[in-house]
Enzyme design. Structure first.
Site, PDB file in Angstrom:
ATOM      1  N   ALA A 161       0.833  -1.196   0.000  1.00 60.87           N
ATOM      2  CA  ALA A 161       0.000   0.000   0.000  1.00 60.87           C
ATOM      3  C   ALA A 161       0.874   1.255   0.000  1.00 60.87           C
ATOM      4  O   ALA A 161       0.610   2.213  -0.734  1.00 60.87           O
ATOM      5  CB  ALA A 161      -0.926  -0.019   1.205  1.00 60.87           C
ATOM      6  N   ASP A 180       2.455   1.552  -3.444  1.00 59.07           N
ATOM      7  CA  ASP A 180       1.460   1.983  -4.430  1.00 59.07           C
ATOM      8  C   ASP A 180       1.148   3.472  -4.276  1.00 59.07           C
ATOM      9  O   ASP A 180       0.929   4.180  -5.252  1.00 59.07           O
ATOM     10  CB  ASP A 180       0.163   1.178  -4.287  1.00 59.07           C
ATOM     11  CG  ASP A 180       0.360  -0.251  -4.764  1.00 59.07           C
ATOM     12  OD1 ASP A 180       1.391  -0.519  -5.409  1.00 59.07           O
ATOM     13  OD2 ASP A 180      -0.502  -1.096  -4.480  1.00 59.07           O
ATOM     14  N   GLU A 205     -18.113 -13.074   9.954  1.00 62.83           N
ATOM     15  CA  GLU A 205     -17.644 -14.271   9.243  1.00 62.83           C
ATOM     16  C   GLU A 205     -16.136 -14.216   9.141  1.00 62.83           C
ATOM     17  O   GLU A 205     -15.539 -13.139   9.224  1.00 62.83           O
ATOM     18  CB  GLU A 205     -18.267 -14.307   7.850  1.00 62.83           C
ATOM     19  CG  GLU A 205     -17.800 -13.153   6.980  1.00 62.83           C
ATOM     20  CD  GLU A 205     -18.670 -12.919   5.741  1.00 62.83           C
ATOM     21  OE1 GLU A 205     -19.860 -12.589   5.915  1.00 62.83           O
ATOM     22  OE2 GLU A 205     -18.133 -13.071   4.633  1.00 62.83           O
ATOM     23  N   LYS A 228     -12.417 -13.912   7.851  1.00 62.73           N
ATOM     24  CA  LYS A 228     -11.766 -13.250   6.717  1.00 62.73           C
ATOM     25  C   LYS A 228     -10.759 -14.255   6.160  1.00 62.73           C
ATOM     26  O   LYS A 228      -9.778 -14.599   6.813  1.00 62.73           O
ATOM     27  CB  LYS A 228     -11.057 -11.976   7.173  1.00 62.73           C
ATOM     28  CG  LYS A 228     -10.431 -11.220   6.019  1.00 62.73           C
ATOM     29  CD  LYS A 228     -10.000  -9.831   6.463  1.00 62.73           C
ATOM     30  CE  LYS A 228      -9.592  -8.973   5.287  1.00 62.73           C
ATOM     31  NZ  LYS A 228      -8.438  -9.482   4.552  1.00 62.73           N
ATOM     32  N   ARG A 230      -9.288  -9.428  -8.854  1.00 64.36           N
ATOM     33  CA  ARG A 230      -9.721  -8.108  -8.467  1.00 64.36           C
ATOM     34  C   ARG A 230      -8.990  -7.007  -9.228  1.00 64.36           C
ATOM     35  O   ARG A 230      -9.564  -5.977  -9.554  1.00 64.36           O
ATOM     36  CB  ARG A 230      -9.477  -7.926  -6.966  1.00 64.36           C
ATOM     37  CG  ARG A 230      -9.964  -6.586  -6.498  1.00 64.36           C
ATOM     38  CD  ARG A 230      -9.905  -6.522  -5.009  1.00 64.36           C
ATOM     39  NE  ARG A 230      -8.876  -5.596  -4.619  1.00 64.36           N
ATOM     40  CZ  ARG A 230      -8.852  -4.970  -3.481  1.00 64.36           C
ATOM     41  NH1 ARG A 230      -9.779  -5.210  -2.588  1.00 64.36           N
ATOM     42  NH2 ARG A 230      -7.911  -4.136  -3.195  1.00 64.36           N
ATOM     43  N   GLU A 287     -13.304 -15.740  -2.213  1.00 68.07           N
ATOM     44  CA  GLU A 287     -11.857 -15.928  -2.125  1.00 68.07           C
ATOM     45  C   GLU A 287     -11.425 -17.267  -2.685  1.00 68.07           C
ATOM     46  O   GLU A 287     -12.002 -18.304  -2.353  1.00 68.07           O
ATOM     47  CB  GLU A 287     -11.395 -15.892  -0.655  1.00 68.07           C
ATOM     48  CG  GLU A 287     -11.678 -14.612   0.057  1.00 68.07           C
ATOM     49  CD  GLU A 287     -10.858 -13.454  -0.443  1.00 68.07           C
ATOM     50  OE1 GLU A 287     -11.471 -12.459  -0.885  1.00 68.07           O
ATOM     51  OE2 GLU A 287      -9.622 -13.535  -0.394  1.00 68.07           O
ATOM     52  N   LYS A 302     -20.370  -7.158   8.777  1.00 69.27           N
ATOM     53  CA  LYS A 302     -21.148  -6.474   7.727  1.00 69.27           C
ATOM     54  C   LYS A 302     -22.538  -6.165   8.258  1.00 69.27           C
ATOM     55  O   LYS A 302     -23.157  -7.022   8.902  1.00 69.27           O
ATOM     56  CB  LYS A 302     -21.303  -7.379   6.491  1.00 69.27           C
ATOM     57  CG  LYS A 302     -19.997  -7.781   5.838  1.00 69.27           C
ATOM     58  CD  LYS A 302     -20.189  -8.797   4.713  1.00 69.27           C
ATOM     59  CE  LYS A 302     -18.834  -9.254   4.194  1.00 69.27           C
ATOM     60  NZ  LYS A 302     -18.903 -10.415   3.299  1.00 69.27           N
ATOM     61  N   CYS A 361      35.191 -14.570   6.339  1.00 71.94           N
ATOM     62  CA  CYS A 361      34.051 -15.348   5.836  1.00 71.94           C
ATOM     63  C   CYS A 361      34.057 -16.726   6.493  1.00 71.94           C
ATOM     64  O   CYS A 361      35.072 -17.438   6.444  1.00 71.94           O
ATOM     65  CB  CYS A 361      34.152 -15.488   4.322  1.00 71.94           C
ATOM     66  SG  CYS A 361      32.930 -16.632   3.660  1.00 71.94           S
TER      67      CYS A 361
HETATM   68  S1  IVH Z   1     -16.297  -8.687   1.964  1.00 72.74           S
HETATM   69  C1  IVH Z   1     -16.875  -4.527  -0.242  1.00 72.74           C
HETATM   70  N1  IVH Z   1     -15.797 -10.895   3.253  1.00 72.74           N
HETATM   71  O1  IVH Z   1     -10.586  -9.192   2.111  1.00 72.74           O
HETATM   72  C2  IVH Z   1     -15.800  -5.450   0.198  1.00 72.74           C
HETATM   73  N2  IVH Z   1     -14.034  -9.881   2.042  1.00 72.74           N
HETATM   74  O2  IVH Z   1      -9.350  -6.715   2.845  1.00 72.74           O
HETATM   75  C3  IVH Z   1     -16.317  -6.831   0.218  1.00 72.74           C
HETATM   76  N3  IVH Z   1     -11.935 -11.120   2.140  1.00 72.74           N
HETATM   77  O3  IVH Z   1     -10.991  -7.689  -1.009  1.00 72.74           O
HETATM   78  C4  IVH Z   1     -15.383  -7.739   0.861  1.00 72.74           C
HETATM   79  N4  IVH Z   1     -12.656 -12.767   3.370  1.00 72.74           N
HETATM   80  O4  IVH Z   1     -10.874 -10.209  -0.960  1.00 72.74           O
HETATM   81  C5  IVH Z   1     -15.302  -9.928   2.472  1.00 72.74           C
HETATM   82  N5  IVH Z   1     -15.501 -12.894   4.393  1.00 72.74           N
HETATM   83  C6  IVH Z   1     -15.016 -11.917   3.632  1.00 72.74           C
HETATM   84  C7  IVH Z   1     -13.685 -11.923   3.202  1.00 72.74           C
HETATM   85  C8  IVH Z   1     -13.227 -10.875   2.411  1.00 72.74           C
HETATM   86  C9  IVH Z   1     -11.625 -12.265   2.733  1.00 72.74           C
HETATM   87  C10 IVH Z   1     -11.016 -10.284   1.356  1.00 72.74           C
HETATM   88  C11 IVH Z   1     -11.624  -9.708   0.097  1.00 72.74           C
HETATM   89  C12 IVH Z   1     -11.391  -8.229   0.205  1.00 72.74           C
HETATM   90  C13 IVH Z   1     -10.319  -8.145   1.225  1.00 72.74           C
HETATM   91  C14 IVH Z   1     -10.371  -6.821   1.937  1.00 72.74           C
END
Ligand code: IVH
Length: 634
Positions: free
Chosen positions: A43, A46, A123, A125, A146, A181, A296, A425
């Site tokens: 990041a 970039d 949920e 990640k 992506r 994923e 979420k 060395c």
């Molecule tokens: S929701 C609007 N749910 O994490 C964004 N993302 O750091 C929707 N990821 O780009 C993402 N597990 O590739 C979502 N249960 C999960 C996830 C998840 C892994 C990844 C996803 C996202 C990245 C963001």
């Protein structure tokens, strides 16, 4: 980076900043491509490039000849077709502790002007890479990575090979884009790596990189041979809504045949944190890697109202797991000698399980690092030095390499000695020279033995055959070491003479007729390597993949290139020298190294005749999984 907005920059300021950015980006490219030692996160890197582009867009007249925007370091992978995401693939904001999680709930509630918190889902990640799967009338028609969120790579053929991904579904809307994923299970990753190692191929650093590498193969057969899996967690374009809530929508996806990693609902922050705790406790027992919990807002109508800020939704957040820490004993400090002779101290640890892996080695970078001084001259670990026998705190987060973050002085043995960095060395006993590279921090200690030092010679050979270099199947570190010790392979050219050892080799343990035939065939397949790969493979100091690619595209043939270098060696300054100097993307250090290595550039003596430069000389995207952080990102 300055925070001044690009709109407010005067031309003078813009020019000064472009110059600084060109220098900084080149420096970080070098750390990344030539030294495998990046200091910035993706990041951060970039952000530098983006700022450079933004300034150039506003001041086109100020674009520099050495502008990073014209260098290949970050060229997008051209090998796949592009897919525009109609609904952008966003990223998530992060929460790092319980306070952040509560703040998220409170902010959502405030924004929506509610008296009680809305229902929120939680949920795992998944630590994979995101993909978008497009279905038209129930048929899987296109799959994409992506990319930058707006535009990804078309990897349909590769995604087709994943059994978890349904190809034909019933009861789906006319247009349905499922997002989720792609990942690899931990056990499958370990097995795959063991197989790669046994075949002498380069291994991957973690399941995520290995999944990324597998998904971005040009040949779907290779993807098919890798154990990739898929979890759905959302959607993109839809011709009609799936449901009214996140929870019900993903249950519908599950009914259509998409695997889910498990989703729960909570009524408030405390309930969310309880789910987080449960997922954290179950983490080690999962077959796959997760790096946090995603929250979420459940109601899709509320999600709509909340909308987005820059690149992430207001209705979701990723609660990341903290980096895990464990204490263990620093049992020894060994010195490794790299292919350019650099001496790197490596800490040998009493094996300790941390962050999902058993850690036994940890890089100690250099003498300063051991003394407790960081690259910027500031104290690290509170200035505490490292001594053999010390009790140390080891940390590993995600795919970040493990590191020693603290020393428990109260446990230090009475007679523990300060570590003495070697003057000679440890492999060849040559004198160790200290170098302070301009523009770089820290003193590099280098063995002066050159190729007389067995460690340097072997490392150079291992580099030569590596996947990103000559990519010779069946020749890896293990085989090179063995052939070096047998005296069969002392320099690259010897590899092309291994045919002479055919009979002897067939009788060696671990080899049979078939494997020897295969090995010799893969060597033959590299007698006319690509220019850029070959140059990179030679392992000239400071000539990383980027610079090798630049030179390959600048010079039409290897002979022309060799002549140009030889002419420059003879006359400095002179026309030939200046011509090389003008090649944008080749810095002064790289040029000096190139001239110093001129005798080694004789391709025929290395046993190969490189083909003319081609598109394939663009390294971008190749073997993305080998690197911890591919620059050309999926
Ligand atoms: S929701 C609007 N749910 O994490 C964004 N993302 O750091 C929707 N990821 O780009 C993402 N597990 O590739 C979502 N249960 C999960 C996830 C998840 C892994 C990844 C996803 C996202 C990245 C963001």
């Amino acid at each position: 980076m300055t925070d001044k907005s690009v709109e407010k920059l005067s031309p003078q300021e813009a020019a000064a900043e472009l110059e600084r950015l060109a220098r900084d980006i080149a420096h970080h490219d070098k750390l990344y491509y030539s030294k495998d030692a990046p200091e910035l996160t993706d990041a951060e890197y970039d952000a530098l490039r983006k700022r450079n582009l933004a300034i150039e867009a506003r001041f086109p007249d100020l674009v520099r000849e050495d502008s990073p925007s014209t260098s290949v370091g970050a060229a997008p992978a051209e090998k796949f077709g592009k897919v525009q995401h109609v609904v952008a693939m966003l990223s998530l904001d992060n929460a790092f502790d319980a306070d952040d999680a509560h703040a998220f709930v409170a902010k959502v509630q405030r924004f929506l002007n509610l008296n009680t918190p809305p229902i929120i889902t939680a949920e795992p990640k998944i630590d994979g890479l995101s993909a978008s799967l497009r279905y038209e009338n129930g048929r899987f028609v296109q799959g994409a990575t992506r990319g930058d969120g707006r535009q990804g790579e078309d990897v349909t053929a590769n995604l087709m090979t994943i059994a978890d991904i349904p190809k034909l579904i019933k009861g789906a809307p006319g247009v349905l884009e499922v997002r989720g994923e792609v990942y690899m299970e931990k056990a499958a990753f370990a097995k795959m790596n063991a197989d790669l190692e046994a075949q002498g191929k380069q291994t991957y650093v973690n399941p995520r990189n290995s999944a990324a590498g597998a998904l971005r193969q040009l040949d779907p057969k290779i993807t098919a041979s890798r154990p990739l899996r898929f979890f759905a967690h959302g959607w993109g374009e839809l011709s009609e809504p799936l449901a009214e809530t996140q929870y019900e929508a993903v249950q519908r996806l599950a009914k259509m045949g998409f695997p889910l990693a498990g989703i729960k609902r909570a009524n408030n922050g405390d309930e969310l944190l309880a789910i987080y705790q449960g997922i954290l406790e179950g983490r080690a027992g999962l077959a796959y890697e997760i790096d946090g919990v995603v929250y979420k807002v459940d109601s899709l109508a509320l999600q709509q109202r909340l909308g987005f800020v820059s690149r992430s939704p207001r209705w979701a957040i990723a609660h990341k797991f903290a980096a895990e820490q464990q204490t263990t004993i620093l049992e020894g400090i060994d010195i490794q000698v790299g292919r350019t002779g650099a001496l790197t101290p490596v800490g040998r640890l009493k094996p300790v399980f941390v962050g999902g892996v058993t850690v036994t080695n940890v890089t100690l970078h250099n003498a300063d690092y051991i003394r407790g001084v960081g690259a910027d001259g500031e104290p690290i670990r509170g200035g505490k030095d490292l001594r053999v026998g010390d009790t140390v705190v080891v940390q590993r987060a995600g795919d970040v390499i493990p590191q020693i973050v603290d020393v428990l002085l109260e446990k230090r043995a009475k007679g523990a000695h300060k570590y003495q960095f070697p003057e000679r060395c440890p492999v060849c006993d040559a004198h160790v020279a200290r170098e302070l590279e301009p523009g770089e921090e820290g003193v590099i200690a280098r063995c002066t033995g050159g190729l007389n030092c067995p460690a340097q010679a072997v490392e150079r050979l291992i580099h030569f055959v590596a996947r990103r270099a000559m990519d010779i199947d069946g020749l890896g570190a293990k085989q090179i070491q063995e052939f070096y010790e047998l005296g069969w392979v002392k320099e690259p050219a010897d590899i092309f003479r291994l045919h002479d050892k055919r009979d002897e080799l067939s009788t060696r343990e671990g080899y049979g007729e078939k494997s020897v035939t295969n090995l010799l065939a893969s060597i033959d397949a590299r007698r006319e390597p690509q220019f850029g790969r070959f140059l990179y493979a030679l392992g000239v100091r400071d000539i990383g993949e980027t610079t090798a690619g630049v030179l390959a595209r600048r010079f039409e043939s290897w002979d022309v290139f060799e002549d140009a270098v030889n002419a420059a060696v003879k006359a400095q300054p002179g026309e030939a020298y200046e011509a090389l100097e003008r090649v944008s993307g080749v810095g002064a250090g790289a040029l000096a190294a190139l001239l110093a290595a001129a005798p080694e550039l004789n391709a025929r003596s290395a046993g190969a005749s490189p083909a003319a430069a081609s598109q394939a000389d663009m390294f971008a995207g190749e073997g993305a999984g080998v690197r911890a952080r591919p620059r050309s990102k999926a």
